[in-house]
Motif scaffolding. Structure first.
Motif, mmCIF file in Angstrom:
data_model
loop_
_atom_site.group_PDB
_atom_site.id
_atom_site.type_symbol
_atom_site.label_atom_id
_atom_site.label_comp_id
_atom_site.label_asym_id
_atom_site.label_seq_id
_atom_site.Cartn_x
_atom_site.Cartn_y
_atom_site.Cartn_z
ATOM 1 N N PHE A 122 22.346 48.200 40.829
ATOM 2 C CA PHE A 122 23.649 48.865 40.993
ATOM 3 C C PHE A 122 24.650 48.377 39.969
ATOM 4 C CE2 PHE A 122 23.253 49.485 46.020
ATOM 5 C CZ PHE A 122 22.214 50.326 45.724
ATOM 6 N N PRO A 123 25.486 49.456 39.987
ATOM 7 C CA PRO A 123 26.710 49.168 38.747
ATOM 8 C C PRO A 123 27.360 47.863 39.156
ATOM 9 C CG PRO A 123 26.725 51.353 39.830
ATOM 10 C CD PRO A 123 25.587 50.798 40.785
ATOM 11 N N VAL A 124 27.421 46.966 38.243
ATOM 12 C CA VAL A 124 28.088 45.737 38.333
ATOM 13 C C VAL A 124 29.304 45.937 37.637
ATOM 14 C CG1 VAL A 124 27.945 43.105 37.996
ATOM 15 C CG2 VAL A 124 25.837 44.732 38.197
ATOM 16 N N PRO A 125 30.520 45.492 38.410
ATOM 17 C CA PRO A 125 31.765 45.327 37.927
ATOM 18 C C PRO A 125 31.975 44.260 36.471
ATOM 19 C CG PRO A 125 31.896 44.914 40.312
ATOM 20 C CD PRO A 125 30.470 45.001 39.844
ATOM 21 N N GLN A 126 32.985 44.456 35.900
ATOM 22 C CA GLN A 126 33.398 43.610 34.745
ATOM 23 C C GLN A 126 33.329 42.092 35.442
ATOM 24 O OE1 GLN A 126 33.314 44.156 31.322
ATOM 25 N NE2 GLN A 126 32.486 46.316 32.178
ATOM 26 N N PRO A 127 32.920 41.250 34.621
ATOM 27 C CA PRO A 127 32.851 39.749 35.085
ATOM 28 C C PRO A 127 34.535 39.358 35.584
ATOM 29 C CG PRO A 127 31.532 40.077 33.167
ATOM 30 C CD PRO A 127 32.128 40.977 33.260
ATOM 31 N N VAL A 128 34.626 38.450 36.230
ATOM 32 C CA VAL A 128 36.006 37.986 36.879
ATOM 33 C C VAL A 128 36.324 36.923 35.968
ATOM 34 C CG1 VAL A 128 36.042 39.200 39.090
ATOM 35 C CG2 VAL A 128 35.204 36.848 38.728
ATOM 36 N N HIS A 129 37.683 36.420 35.756
ATOM 37 C CA HIS A 129 38.041 35.416 34.772
ATOM 38 C C HIS A 129 38.920 34.395 35.919
ATOM 39 C CE1 HIS A 129 37.441 37.139 30.902
ATOM 40 N NE2 HIS A 129 37.461 38.298 31.527
ATOM 41 N N GLN A 130 37.996 33.385 36.157
ATOM 42 C CA GLN A 130 38.616 32.458 37.080
ATOM 43 C C GLN A 130 39.451 31.498 36.576
ATOM 44 O OE1 GLN A 130 37.793 31.706 40.431
ATOM 45 N NE2 GLN A 130 35.632 32.899 40.666
ATOM 46 N N GLY A 131 40.432 31.133 37.130
ATOM 47 C CA GLY A 131 41.462 30.351 36.645
ATOM 48 C C GLY A 131 42.502 29.486 37.653
ATOM 49 N N PHE A 132 43.105 28.657 37.107
ATOM 50 C CA PHE A 132 43.978 27.700 37.730
ATOM 51 C C PHE A 132 45.570 28.618 37.837
ATOM 52 C CE2 PHE A 132 41.400 24.033 37.020
ATOM 53 C CZ PHE A 132 41.401 23.450 38.098
ATOM 54 N N ILE A 133 46.032 28.439 38.785
ATOM 55 C CA ILE A 133 47.583 28.865 38.999
ATOM 56 C C ILE A 133 48.532 27.654 39.516
ATOM 57 C CG2 ILE A 133 46.961 31.344 39.374
ATOM 58 C CD1 ILE A 133 47.617 31.024 42.350
ATOM 59 N N TYR A 134 49.478 27.325 39.185
ATOM 60 C CA TYR A 134 50.677 26.663 39.604
ATOM 61 C C TYR A 134 52.064 27.272 39.436
ATOM 62 C CZ TYR A 134 50.358 25.140 34.544
ATOM 63 O OH TYR A 134 50.340 24.948 33.267
ATOM 64 N N LEU A 135 52.831 26.808 40.040
ATOM 65 C CA LEU A 135 54.155 27.253 40.079
ATOM 66 C C LEU A 135 54.878 27.309 38.579
ATOM 67 C CD1 LEU A 135 56.047 28.711 42.114
ATOM 68 C CD2 LEU A 135 57.198 26.569 42.429
ATOM 69 N N LYS A 136 55.319 28.338 38.261
ATOM 70 C CA LYS A 136 56.146 28.354 36.848
ATOM 71 C C LYS A 136 57.229 27.480 36.757
ATOM 72 C CE LYS A 136 55.920 32.042 34.574
ATOM 73 N NZ LYS A 136 56.299 33.374 34.107
ATOM 74 N N GLY A 137 57.639 26.705 36.039
ATOM 75 C CA GLY A 137 58.911 26.041 35.919
ATOM 76 C C GLY A 137 58.729 24.457 36.585
ATOM 77 N N LYS A 138 57.632 24.420 37.290
ATOM 78 C CA LYS A 138 57.628 23.058 37.860
ATOM 79 C C LYS A 138 56.543 22.262 37.071
ATOM 80 C CE LYS A 138 55.327 21.053 42.076
ATOM 81 N NZ LYS A 138 54.783 21.500 43.462
#
Length: 287
Positions: free
Chosen positions: A252-268
């Motif tokens: 079946f059509p496969v979506p583009q790979p996803v880009h896993q990553g960390f997030i955290y609060l900006k300025g902290k």
């Protein structure tokens, strides 16, 4: 107002927020319940606002209570950062709260968590699972220190640090249907993978006969193996089943790979425990 606030009362307030019950908060803090009541009363007097609605089975924060919670968490984070700085140590310590997708936790993190805990025994790592929206929400509200999400949320208050590229694959049971109407199995509408799967099927002109959601990747795989339907999952989650023939990859059509990553609060400023965890996971995945 500043001279009317104190750290113990704010700590009590946050514990009541978490436990939604004065008695349980007292037990967790090692106080008698009257002490908890006094601390909350002091805060209500200082703010001039009612902070909790008393309900038959516990308490819920008022609008003022929810507003205070955001600042109380910042106060707690600053207090911990100050304590660590005053101790003049780079050794990670304290509680570290991380939230990630369940599918990611199952395959990517177990060995890394075990080795991180061994390397940094003074860190109490608390791992929770969630979907993209609530992971971002918990980090923004400072309920969690770090999140691991499947794409950049592009939020002005969040920093996104790319971690790895995650390939996706459509899977079904051997001998199952490869076309026509399909039962689409996923985590549900809150999951990014569900959204990507729906879009790719729709764009390719495949009809989705039915949609069923299940709460864990293991249960989703079992349902697919039984021939109940098809699913779009990270390739790493199904590699063993594909090798053994328990599942097959569907063309079946496969979506583009996803880009896993960390997030955290900006300025902290990241605490040593959080910075060490990011580096530990990044190094572990690249080795």
């Amino acid at each position: 107002m500043l001279d009317q606030w104190d750290g113990r009362s704010l700590r009590t307030f946050l514990t009541v927020m978490e436990e939604k019950n004065f008695s349980r908060a007292a037990d967790k803090l090692g106080y008698v319940q009257s002490t908890v009541t006094t601390h909350i009363a002091q805060l209500e007097k200082a703010s001039g606002k009612k902070l909790f609605d008393r309900l038959p089975r516990g308490v819920e924060p008022t609008e003022a209570g929810a507003a205070l919670a955001r600042f109380a968490r910042q106060f707690a984070a600053l207090s911990l950062a100050l304590e660590e700085d005053l101790l003049r140590t780079e050794q990670p310590r304290g509680v570290l709260k991380v939230r990630a997708l369940e599918a990611y936790c199952v395959t990517r993190l177990p060995d890394l968590l075990a080795s991180y805990a061994e390397q940094y025994p003074d860190v109490e790592l608390q791992l929770s699972t969630g979907f993209m929206e609530d992971i971002c929400s918990h980090v923004l509200e400072q309920k969690d220190d770090l999140g691991i999400v499947p794409r950049d949320p592009e939020h002005e208050s969040l920093v996104f640090e790319p971690l790895l590229v995650e390939e996706l694959v459509w899977v079904g049971a051997p001998g199952g249907r490869a076309g026509g109407k399909q039962v689409y199995i996923s985590y549900g509408n809150a999951c990014l993978y569900h959204e990507l799967g729906e879009s790719s099927l729709r764009e390719a002109g495949y009809a989705v006969h039915d949609r069923r959601s299940f709460p864990s990747v293991e249960l989703i795989k079992r349902m697919v193996q039984s021939g109940f339907g098809i699913s779009l999952l990270p390739k790493v989650n199904v590699e063993e089943e594909l090798r053994s023939g328990k599942l097959i990859a569907i063309d079946f059509p496969v979506p583009q790979p996803v880009h896993q990553g960390f997030i955290y609060l900006k300025g902290k400023q990241l605490r040593p425990a959080a910075a060490a965890f990011i580096e530990w996971v990044r190094s572990g995945l690249s080795s």
